[in-house]
Design a protein around this motif. Structure first.
Motif, mmCIF file in Angstrom:
data_model
loop_
_atom_site.group_PDB
_atom_site.id
_atom_site.type_symbol
_atom_site.label_atom_id
_atom_site.label_comp_id
_atom_site.label_asym_id
_atom_site.label_seq_id
_atom_site.Cartn_x
_atom_site.Cartn_y
_atom_site.Cartn_z
ATOM 1 N N ARG A 57 32.143 39.222 31.717
ATOM 2 C CA ARG A 57 33.368 38.769 32.367
ATOM 3 C C ARG A 57 34.617 39.382 31.735
ATOM 4 O O ARG A 57 35.516 39.857 32.433
ATOM 5 C CB ARG A 57 33.412 37.245 32.243
ATOM 6 C CG ARG A 57 34.446 36.621 33.115
ATOM 7 C CD ARG A 57 34.431 35.121 32.920
ATOM 8 N NE ARG A 57 35.665 34.570 33.441
ATOM 9 C CZ ARG A 57 35.761 33.340 33.936
ATOM 10 N NH1 ARG A 57 34.707 32.548 33.964
ATOM 11 N NH2 ARG A 57 36.911 32.908 34.395
ATOM 12 N N ALA A 58 34.674 39.371 30.391
ATOM 13 C CA ALA A 58 35.821 39.948 29.687
ATOM 14 C C ALA A 58 35.865 41.468 29.896
ATOM 15 O O ALA A 58 36.940 42.054 30.022
ATOM 16 C CB ALA A 58 35.760 39.614 28.206
ATOM 17 N N THR A 60 34.764 43.113 32.574
ATOM 18 C CA THR A 60 35.263 43.316 33.940
ATOM 19 C C THR A 60 36.778 43.185 33.975
ATOM 20 O O THR A 60 37.482 44.013 34.558
ATOM 21 C CB THR A 60 34.641 42.264 34.896
ATOM 22 O OG1 THR A 60 33.231 42.400 34.841
ATOM 23 C CG2 THR A 60 35.120 42.454 36.321
ATOM 24 N N SER A 61 37.285 42.144 33.333
ATOM 25 C CA SER A 61 38.724 41.896 33.362
ATOM 26 C C SER A 61 39.493 42.995 32.607
ATOM 27 O O SER A 61 40.561 43.437 33.048
ATOM 28 C CB SER A 61 38.980 40.498 32.787
ATOM 29 O OG SER A 61 40.090 40.473 31.970
ATOM 30 N N THR A 62 38.931 43.465 31.499
ATOM 31 C CA THR A 62 39.566 44.553 30.745
ATOM 32 C C THR A 62 39.592 45.837 31.567
ATOM 33 O O THR A 62 40.609 46.531 31.636
ATOM 34 C CB THR A 62 38.804 44.812 29.422
ATOM 35 O OG1 THR A 62 38.800 43.606 28.661
ATOM 36 C CG2 THR A 62 39.451 45.915 28.609
ATOM 37 N N ARG A 64 39.521 46.139 34.800
ATOM 38 C CA ARG A 64 40.455 45.985 35.915
ATOM 39 C C ARG A 64 41.888 46.183 35.423
ATOM 40 O O ARG A 64 42.692 46.865 36.059
ATOM 41 C CB ARG A 64 40.281 44.595 36.535
ATOM 42 C CG ARG A 64 40.937 44.487 37.897
ATOM 43 C CD ARG A 64 40.476 43.252 38.629
ATOM 44 N NE ARG A 64 39.048 43.274 38.878
ATOM 45 C CZ ARG A 64 38.283 42.187 39.040
ATOM 46 N NH1 ARG A 64 38.828 40.984 38.965
ATOM 47 N NH2 ARG A 64 36.996 42.301 39.278
ATOM 48 N N HIS A 65 42.189 45.575 34.266
ATOM 49 C CA HIS A 65 43.519 45.718 33.660
ATOM 50 C C HIS A 65 43.837 47.199 33.409
ATOM 51 O O HIS A 65 44.914 47.685 33.762
ATOM 52 C CB HIS A 65 43.558 44.918 32.354
ATOM 53 C CG HIS A 65 44.745 45.182 31.478
ATOM 54 N ND1 HIS A 65 46.000 44.691 31.748
ATOM 55 C CD2 HIS A 65 44.869 45.880 30.317
ATOM 56 C CE1 HIS A 65 46.849 45.085 30.809
ATOM 57 N NE2 HIS A 65 46.197 45.799 29.922
ATOM 58 N N GLU A 68 44.434 49.042 36.667
ATOM 59 C CA GLU A 68 45.781 48.712 37.188
ATOM 60 C C GLU A 68 46.869 49.482 36.438
ATOM 61 O O GLU A 68 47.872 49.875 37.016
ATOM 62 C CB GLU A 68 46.050 47.213 37.055
ATOM 63 C CG GLU A 68 45.475 46.394 38.205
ATOM 64 C CD GLU A 68 45.384 44.909 37.875
ATOM 65 O OE1 GLU A 68 46.046 44.474 36.907
ATOM 66 O OE2 GLU A 68 44.648 44.190 38.560
#
Lengths: 110, 110
Positions: A57-58, A60-62, A64-65, A68
Motif C-alpha cells: 500500500r505504501a 503504491t502511494s509512493t 503515485r506521488h 504526479e
C-alpha cells in the motif's frame, strides 16, 4: 522604474525551491524507490522485493506521488496478470546529484 | 574466508545514509534555519524575524533538533535579558552542497 532598479529574487522563492525538492524526495520511501530506479526500469514486484520493509500500500502511494511529481513514468502492459513498469524521467534522473551529496555528507559526518 | 571474498557494503547502509541526512534537513523548518545560518551567527529573535512563518515554539524545537544533530552550536551570554546565539558547526556548513543541489534541481524542473 528604470532598468537599473534590480529587484533581487525574493528569499521566499529560493526557500520554496528547496521545499519543492524536499516535497519530492522527503517522504519515508520516496528516496529508496528513486534510488532503485537509478539502476533501471523496475516492475512493482521487483521494487517490493528490493525494499522489503515497504508495504504494498505504501509502495503504491509512493509510486503515485512520484508519478504526479513527474519524476517517474508508469507503463502498463496488458499481460495476464498485468505488468506495470516504472522508469525515472529525466527530471527523476536529475535527482542523482542531490542523493549523492546526501550520501557523502552522512558518510563524512555520521 | 580469504581476502578475495569481497563483501560489498549492504544496500541498507547506503540508504540509511540518505535517511540520516533527511532526518537532519527534512523537517518543515530545519532547512530554512540552516539557510539563514549560512549567512552567519544569528540570535533567536533574528531568526524569528527572518522566518516570520515559524512559531517561537517550533523554532525552539527546530534549533534544539539541529543542536542535537551537531549541525549548530548554541551560545548563551548572561545579559539581561539573556542573549542566545546560534552558529553552524563545520558539519552544518557542509550541508551547503546539498541545499544548493536541491535549489538547482527545483529551479530547473519546477
Amino acid at each position: 522604474m528604470n532598468a537599473n532598479n534590480y529587484i533581487p529574487k525574493e528569499p521566499e522563492t529560493i526557500e520554496c525551491n528547496i521545499e519543492k525538492t524536499l516535497d519530492v524526495i522527503g517522504g519515508k520511501w520516496a528516496f529508496l524507490v528513486i534510488r532503485e530506479l537509478f539502476c533501471g526500469t523496475k516492475r512493482f514486484g521487483e521494487l517490493q522485493r528490493l525494499i522489503p520493509a515497504v508495504s504494498p500500500r505504501a509502495l503504491t502511494s509512493t509510486l503515485r506521488h512520484l508519478e504526479e511529481k513527474g519524476v517517474l513514468e508508469r507503463q502498463v502492459f496488458p499481460t495476464v496478470p498485468v505488468t506495470v513498469e516504472y522508469t525515472l524521467t529525466p527530471k527523476g534522473e536529475d535527482l542523482h546529484a542531490i542523493l549523492k551529496q546526501m550520501k557523502l555528507w552522512a558518510a563524512k559526518w555520521t
